[in-house]
Design a protein around this motif. Structure first.
Motif, PDB file in Angstrom:
ATOM      1  N   LEU A   1       0.846  -1.194   0.000  1.00 28.53           N
ATOM      2  CA  LEU A   1       0.000   0.000   0.000  1.00 28.53           C
ATOM      3  C   LEU A   1       0.882   1.245   0.000  1.00 28.53           C
ATOM      4  N   THR A   2       0.592   2.174  -0.908  1.00 36.19           N
ATOM      5  CA  THR A   2       1.285   3.453  -0.920  1.00 36.19           C
ATOM      6  C   THR A   2       0.240   4.546  -0.776  1.00 36.19           C
ATOM      7  N   LEU A   3       0.342   5.338   0.285  1.00 31.18           N
ATOM      8  CA  LEU A   3      -0.627   6.392   0.588  1.00 31.18           C
ATOM      9  C   LEU A   3       0.044   7.750   0.417  1.00 31.18           C
ATOM     10  N   ASP A   4      -0.475   8.565  -0.491  1.00 30.16           N
ATOM     11  CA  ASP A   4       0.101   9.876  -0.798  1.00 30.16           C
ATOM     12  C   ASP A   4       1.600   9.718  -1.068  1.00 30.16           C
ATOM     13  N   ASP A   5       2.426  10.486  -0.386  1.00 26.41           N
ATOM     14  CA  ASP A   5       3.873  10.434  -0.624  1.00 26.41           C
ATOM     15  C   ASP A   5       4.604   9.633   0.449  1.00 26.41           C
ATOM     16  N   GLU A   6       3.853   8.839   1.224  1.00 29.12           N
ATOM     17  CA  GLU A   6       4.461   8.062   2.295  1.00 29.12           C
ATOM     18  C   GLU A   6       5.184   6.833   1.732  1.00 29.12           C
ATOM     19  N   PRO A   7       6.147   6.285   2.486  1.00 26.99           N
ATOM     20  CA  PRO A   7       6.818   5.054   2.042  1.00 26.99           C
ATOM     21  C   PRO A   7       5.817   3.905   1.926  1.00 26.99           C
ATOM     22  N   PRO A   8       6.028   2.983   1.006  1.00 27.41           N
ATOM     23  CA  PRO A   8       5.117   1.843   0.857  1.00 27.41           C
ATOM     24  C   PRO A   8       5.027   1.007   2.135  1.00 27.41           C
ATOM     25  N   MET A   9       3.841   0.479   2.398  1.00 25.24           N
ATOM     26  CA  MET A   9       3.604  -0.426   3.533  1.00 25.24           C
ATOM     27  C   MET A   9       3.269  -1.808   2.990  1.00 25.24           C
ATOM     28  N   ARG A  10       3.777  -2.829   3.627  1.00 22.58           N
ATOM     29  CA  ARG A  10       3.511  -4.196   3.189  1.00 22.58           C
ATOM     30  C   ARG A  10       2.665  -4.910   4.231  1.00 22.58           C
ATOM     31  N   ARG A  11       1.657  -5.589   3.763  1.00 18.55           N
ATOM     32  CA  ARG A  11       0.728  -6.288   4.636  1.00 18.55           C
ATOM     33  C   ARG A  11       0.371  -7.642   4.034  1.00 18.55           C
ATOM     34  N   ARG A  12      -0.107  -8.554   4.894  1.00 16.02           N
ATOM     35  CA  ARG A  12      -0.795  -9.764   4.448  1.00 16.02           C
ATOM     36  C   ARG A  12      -2.250  -9.575   4.829  1.00 16.02           C
ATOM     37  N   THR A  13      -3.157  -9.598   3.861  1.00 18.42           N
ATOM     38  CA  THR A  13      -4.529  -9.188   4.129  1.00 18.42           C
ATOM     39  C   THR A  13      -5.514 -10.007   3.311  1.00 18.42           C
ATOM     40  N   ARG A  14      -6.765  -9.954   3.709  1.00 19.38           N
ATOM     41  CA  ARG A  14      -7.840 -10.589   2.957  1.00 19.38           C
ATOM     42  C   ARG A  14      -8.523  -9.618   2.010  1.00 19.38           C
ATOM     43  N   THR A  15      -8.574  -8.356   2.391  1.00 21.44           N
ATOM     44  CA  THR A  15      -9.235  -7.370   1.530  1.00 21.44           C
ATOM     45  C   THR A  15      -8.728  -5.978   1.848  1.00 21.44           C
ATOM     46  N   VAL A  16      -8.664  -5.143   0.817  1.00 19.38           N
ATOM     47  CA  VAL A  16      -8.395  -3.719   0.969  1.00 19.38           C
ATOM     48  C   VAL A  16      -9.534  -2.980   0.283  1.00 19.38           C
ATOM     49  N   VAL A  17     -10.173  -2.089   1.019  1.00 14.74           N
ATOM     50  CA  VAL A  17     -11.299  -1.318   0.488  1.00 14.74           C
ATOM     51  C   VAL A  17     -10.981   0.168   0.618  1.00 14.74           C
ATOM     52  N   VAL A  18     -11.211   0.909  -0.452  1.00 10.90           N
ATOM     53  CA  VAL A  18     -11.047   2.359  -0.453  1.00 10.90           C
ATOM     54  C   VAL A  18     -12.430   2.967  -0.609  1.00 10.90           C
ATOM     55  N   GLY A  19     -12.793   3.855   0.313  1.00 11.16           N
ATOM     56  CA  GLY A  19     -14.168   4.342   0.324  1.00 11.16           C
ATOM     57  C   GLY A  19     -14.293   5.849   0.380  1.00 11.16           C
ATOM     58  N   ASN A  20     -15.276   6.346  -0.344  1.00  8.16           N
ATOM     59  CA  ASN A  20     -15.713   7.729  -0.239  1.00  8.16           C
ATOM     60  C   ASN A  20     -16.773   7.826   0.858  1.00  8.16           C
TER      61      ASN A  20
END
Length: 225
Positions: free
Chosen positions: A98-117
């Protein structure tokens, strides 16, 4: 844009308070107040950028959308998603960057990633408690239970609307998000399956859409209760 909810979820309409009744919703679309809301823009594996208004994601939630038969939705309504969700719980976690804005990438083990308005699900459940459709940012949640007990804990966290409460649920806010998975995963945009992909590049377009919402009562109006 006016909203006339006629689908199974109608999440955006629920978020802005549009009535379920078609005639009442049409009345709001023609005579309601204007509200500027954010728009999410998503590029899937370098394909043409597309728009979403509620949520987009990869993994477990997209698999639910992909495997829920239309006939079952017609027959039992929103319960169809619950049935498909129970079937999809046996899947494995995958490696995600996951890369959020200009932050360093984050690594995860996950079942789902959801981006919401918007963070509201069916039945009034809240997946992302801080999400607001006109705050200029998108909310991100990663859900990574590895056992059935973990899923129960996650469900309780969602039901109680707490932002924290289980180590396998993480929340962030950002203006731009890039999600990369180790292998192609099911993806969905506003509840519609869009196939498998390895990269979602998402950004917010603040206050880009004006929607009609129910009129607010005058400040000096008597309390109807």
């Amino acid at each position: 844009m006016g909203l006339v909810p006629a689908g199974t979820g109608n999440l955006l309409a629920r978020t802005v308070g549009t009535p379920d009744n078609v005639q009442a919703a049409a009345r709001v679309a023609l005579t309601g107040d204007d509200r500027a809301i954010d728009v999410g823009r998503i590029r899937i594996d370098d394909a043409e950028e597309r728009v979403f208004l509620v949520m987009a994601g990869t993994g477990f939630d997209a698999a639910i959308m992909e495997t829920t038969p239309e006939a079952l939705k017609v027959k039992v309504g929103p319960l169809a998603y619950v049935i498909s969700g129970l079937r999809a719980m046996r899947g494995r976690r995958v490696r995600v960057t996951l890369t959020l804005d200009d932050e360093p990438p984050m690594r995860r083990r996950t079942r789902t990633v959801v981006v919401g308005n918007s963070g509201t699900l069916l039945g009034g459940l809240v997946l992302m408690p801080q999400a607001t459709i006109d705050d200029g940012v998108l909310d991100v949640v990663s859900i990574a239970p590895s056992t059935f007990a973990g899923w129960i804990a996650v469900a309780l966290r969602v039901i109680t609307k707490r932002r924290r409460g289980h180590e396998r649920v993480e929340h962030w806010q950002a203006r731009s998000i890039v999600v990369r998975t180790e292998a192609p995963q099911s993806c969905q945009v506003d509840g519609d399956p869009v196939g498998d992909a390895q990269e979602l590049a998402i950004r917010v377009d603040p206050n880009a859409l004006v929607v009609r919402v129910p009129k607010l009562p005058p400040p000096d109006a008597p309390d109807p209760g």
